[in-house]
Design an enzyme around this catalytic site. Structure first.
Site, PDB file in Angstrom:
ATOM      1  N   TYR A   1      57.323  72.808  52.326  1.00 51.87           N
ATOM      2  CA  TYR A   1      58.328  72.218  53.712  1.00 51.87           C
ATOM      3  C   TYR A   1      58.361  71.964  54.355  1.00 51.87           C
ATOM      4  O   TYR A   1      59.150  70.411  52.772  1.00 51.87           O
ATOM      5  CB  TYR A   1      57.494  73.160  55.042  1.00 51.87           C
TER       6      TYR A   1
ATOM      7  N   LYS B   1      58.571  78.879  55.146  1.00 52.33           N
ATOM      8  CA  LYS B   1      57.794  79.032  56.128  1.00 52.33           C
ATOM      9  C   LYS B   1      56.385  80.081  56.245  1.00 52.33           C
ATOM     10  O   LYS B   1      54.923  80.273  57.034  1.00 52.33           O
ATOM     11  CB  LYS B   1      58.566  79.703  57.937  1.00 52.33           C
TER      12      LYS B   1
END
Length: 193
Positions: free
Chosen positions: A107, A188
């Site tokens: 991420y 996510k």
């Protein structure tokens, strides 16, 4: 932790056979396998397949660490996507083994650049794409994705604990990335899982 190892070509071919609605429209037009066989994508896929050989968490951590030693994590990000496609249990096992090291690759901060280049990387079938042309057909798009990717519970309903939705706009201050913004929902979900 046991792993389920599957050949990438077989997984991609099986995915292509059932997915027509829920993939990125430009990929759906030619098919996932054909999309990944053109030009640089074919060479990148071959390179990632050669690098992504791990069968244990320890081997996976070593492989990604070697790529991270280059000082730029975009290759490590591409490796993570390839490993997730190849063996999801091994991928999550690796993330759990080294979260402080690997979550910044999966991420932020790496995902920003990865999204800018997402369509230049091999297409691995993860994520459900819904476009304006799917108006009035949303239920079919979601049903197709669920059928191919989700298990059913005892009640016969698809089991899904989390959905991350993005319109692809204003991604990390980078502007409208459209379908290339899929790296954000994928990242996510990796964090939430």
């Amino acid at each position: 932790m046991g792993t389920v190892h599957c050949c990438q070509a077989t997984a991609t071919e099986a995915f292509t056979a059932v997915h027509k609605l829920s993939v990125a429209k430009s990929v759906a037009e030619v098919g996932v396998v054909r999309w990944n066989q053109h030009g640089d994508l074919a060479r990148l896929s071959k390179m990632l397949d050669a690098v992504c050989q791990a069968t244990t968490v320890e081997e996976a951590v070593q492989e990604v660490s070697t790529l991270m030693a280059l000082g730029h994590n975009l290759w490590a990000y591409a490796y993570l996507r390839a490993l997730a496609h190849r063996d999801m249990a091994l991928y999550y096992g690796m993330l759990l083994a080294e979260p402080a090291k690997l979550l910044p690759v999966a991420y932020t901060p790496t995902v920003g650049e990865a999204c800018q280049k997402f369509g230049l990387m091999p297409y691995n079938p993860r994520g459900c794409y819904v476009s304006l042309t799917d108006r009035g057909n949303l239920k079919d798009v979601l049903a197709e994705y669920a059928e191919a990717n989700l298990e059913k519970g005892a009640d016969g309903m698809y089991q899904c604990q989390c959905i991350v939705f993005s319109d692809g706009g204003r991604i990390l201050g980078l502007g409208d990335l459209g379908a290339w913004g899929m790296g954000i929902p994928i990242g996510k979900l990796d964090l939430y899982t």
